[in-house]
Design a protein around this motif. Sequence first.
Motif, PDB file in Angstrom:
ATOM      1  N   GLY A 213       0.841  -1.187   0.000  1.00 37.15           N
ATOM      2  CA  GLY A 213       0.000   0.000   0.000  1.00 37.15           C
ATOM      3  C   GLY A 213       0.880   1.242   0.000  1.00 37.15           C
ATOM      4  N   ALA A 214       0.282   2.378   0.216  1.00 39.32           N
ATOM      5  CA  ALA A 214       1.016   3.644   0.216  1.00 39.32           C
ATOM      6  C   ALA A 214       2.007   3.726   1.383  1.00 39.32           C
ATOM      7  CB  ALA A 214       0.033   4.814   0.285  1.00 39.32           C
ATOM      8  N   ARG A 215       1.641   3.137   2.524  1.00 43.15           N
ATOM      9  CA  ARG A 215       2.459   3.269   3.720  1.00 43.15           C
ATOM     10  C   ARG A 215       3.447   2.126   3.912  1.00 43.15           C
ATOM     11  NH1 ARG A 215      -0.982   4.833   8.442  1.00 43.15           N
ATOM     12  NH2 ARG A 215      -0.642   6.849   7.479  1.00 43.15           N
ATOM     13  N   MET A 216       3.038   0.909   3.516  1.00 36.96           N
ATOM     14  CA  MET A 216       3.898  -0.246   3.799  1.00 36.96           C
ATOM     15  C   MET A 216       3.485  -1.446   2.966  1.00 36.96           C
ATOM     16  SD  MET A 216       2.416  -1.476   7.457  1.00 36.96           S
ATOM     17  CE  MET A 216       0.691  -1.839   7.635  1.00 36.96           C
ATOM     18  N   SER A 217       4.363  -2.430   2.961  1.00 40.16           N
ATOM     19  CA  SER A 217       4.066  -3.743   2.390  1.00 40.16           C
ATOM     20  C   SER A 217       3.856  -4.690   3.557  1.00 40.16           C
ATOM     21  CB  SER A 217       5.229  -4.239   1.543  1.00 40.16           C
ATOM     22  OG  SER A 217       5.443  -3.396   0.440  1.00 40.16           O
ATOM     23  N   ARG A 218       2.876  -5.585   3.437  1.00 40.65           N
ATOM     24  CA  ARG A 218       2.647  -6.552   4.515  1.00 40.65           C
ATOM     25  C   ARG A 218       3.722  -7.628   4.523  1.00 40.65           C
ATOM     26  NH1 ARG A 218      -3.219  -8.434   5.581  1.00 40.65           N
ATOM     27  NH2 ARG A 218      -2.190  -8.893   7.520  1.00 40.65           N
ATOM     28  N   ILE A 219       4.280  -7.925   3.335  1.00 42.26           N
ATOM     29  CA  ILE A 219       5.336  -8.933   3.192  1.00 42.26           C
ATOM     30  C   ILE A 219       6.415  -8.357   2.282  1.00 42.26           C
ATOM     31  CG2 ILE A 219       5.909 -11.228   2.315  1.00 42.26           C
ATOM     32  CD1 ILE A 219       2.875 -11.908   2.606  1.00 42.26           C
ATOM     33  N   VAL A 220       7.672  -8.520   2.693  1.00 37.75           N
ATOM     34  CA  VAL A 220       8.805  -8.196   1.827  1.00 37.75           C
ATOM     35  C   VAL A 220       9.725  -9.407   1.824  1.00 37.75           C
ATOM     36  CG1 VAL A 220      10.815  -6.704   1.451  1.00 37.75           C
ATOM     37  CG2 VAL A 220       8.665  -5.713   2.283  1.00 37.75           C
ATOM     38  N   LYS A 221      10.113  -9.835   0.607  1.00 38.70           N
ATOM     39  CA  LYS A 221      11.012 -10.982   0.468  1.00 38.70           C
ATOM     40  C   LYS A 221      12.307 -10.508  -0.192  1.00 38.70           C
ATOM     41  CE  LYS A 221       8.583 -14.082  -1.811  1.00 38.70           C
ATOM     42  NZ  LYS A 221       7.725 -15.193  -2.293  1.00 38.70           N
ATOM     43  N   HIS A 222      13.419 -10.926   0.407  1.00 37.63           N
ATOM     44  CA  HIS A 222      14.730 -10.540  -0.114  1.00 37.63           C
ATOM     45  C   HIS A 222      15.768 -11.576   0.299  1.00 37.63           C
ATOM     46  CE1 HIS A 222      18.657  -8.424   0.299  1.00 37.63           C
ATOM     47  NE2 HIS A 222      18.341  -8.080  -0.939  1.00 37.63           N
ATOM     48  N   ASN A 223      16.500 -12.060  -0.676  1.00 29.41           N
ATOM     49  CA  ASN A 223      17.651 -12.919  -0.408  1.00 29.41           C
ATOM     50  C   ASN A 223      17.312 -14.103   0.496  1.00 29.41           C
ATOM     51  OD1 ASN A 223      20.329 -13.483  -0.950  1.00 29.41           O
ATOM     52  ND2 ASN A 223      21.085 -12.388   0.846  1.00 29.41           N
ATOM     53  N   GLY A 224      16.162 -14.749   0.251  1.00 31.06           N
ATOM     54  CA  GLY A 224      15.765 -15.927   1.026  1.00 31.06           C
ATOM     55  C   GLY A 224      15.143 -15.629   2.372  1.00 31.06           C
ATOM     56  N   THR A 225      14.882 -14.346   2.640  1.00 24.99           N
ATOM     57  CA  THR A 225      14.332 -13.938   3.927  1.00 24.99           C
ATOM     58  C   THR A 225      12.990 -13.243   3.722  1.00 24.99           C
ATOM     59  OG1 THR A 225      16.582 -13.631   4.749  1.00 24.99           O
ATOM     60  CG2 THR A 225      14.827 -12.674   6.061  1.00 24.99           C
ATOM     61  N   VAL A 226      12.054 -13.501   4.630  1.00 26.67           N
ATOM     62  CA  VAL A 226      10.725 -12.905   4.619  1.00 26.67           C
ATOM     63  C   VAL A 226      10.608 -11.957   5.809  1.00 26.67           C
ATOM     64  CG1 VAL A 226       8.247 -13.362   4.825  1.00 26.67           C
ATOM     65  CG2 VAL A 226       9.716 -14.963   3.577  1.00 26.67           C
TER      66      VAL A 226
END
Length: 118
Positions: free
Chosen positions: A9-22
């Motif tokens: 959304g405008a303020r945040m993401s509920r999930i972020v995935k990066h380099n094998g990490t959630v």
Amino acid sequence: MTIERLQTGARMSRIVKHNGTVYLCGQVCADAQKDIKEQTQTMLDKVEALLDEAGSSKEHMLSATIYVKSMEYFADMNAVWDAWVTEGYAPARACVEAKMARDALLVEISVVAALKEY
């Protein structure tokens, strides 16, 4: 280096995935009018659903930071947490007393987990 954002959304993401990490954004209960045990359970249900959507699980949690409105809720929150965490898979964890975003909220959690297939 790929970063994937889900439910953004405008303020945040509920999930972020990066380099094998959630990374999950802070999760709160489904109904803030309930007691600490119900708030904790529905909060953890939301965590489990988000981890599943991200390709992870509660058994892949690396760390959890729990915020409680008052340490008077600590034992009841822990009773629900202890029943929810799979034996042998407890993450690194911190629990602190904190002012909540809304007065009726009693507990919030932030979780970092590994992807299942990493």
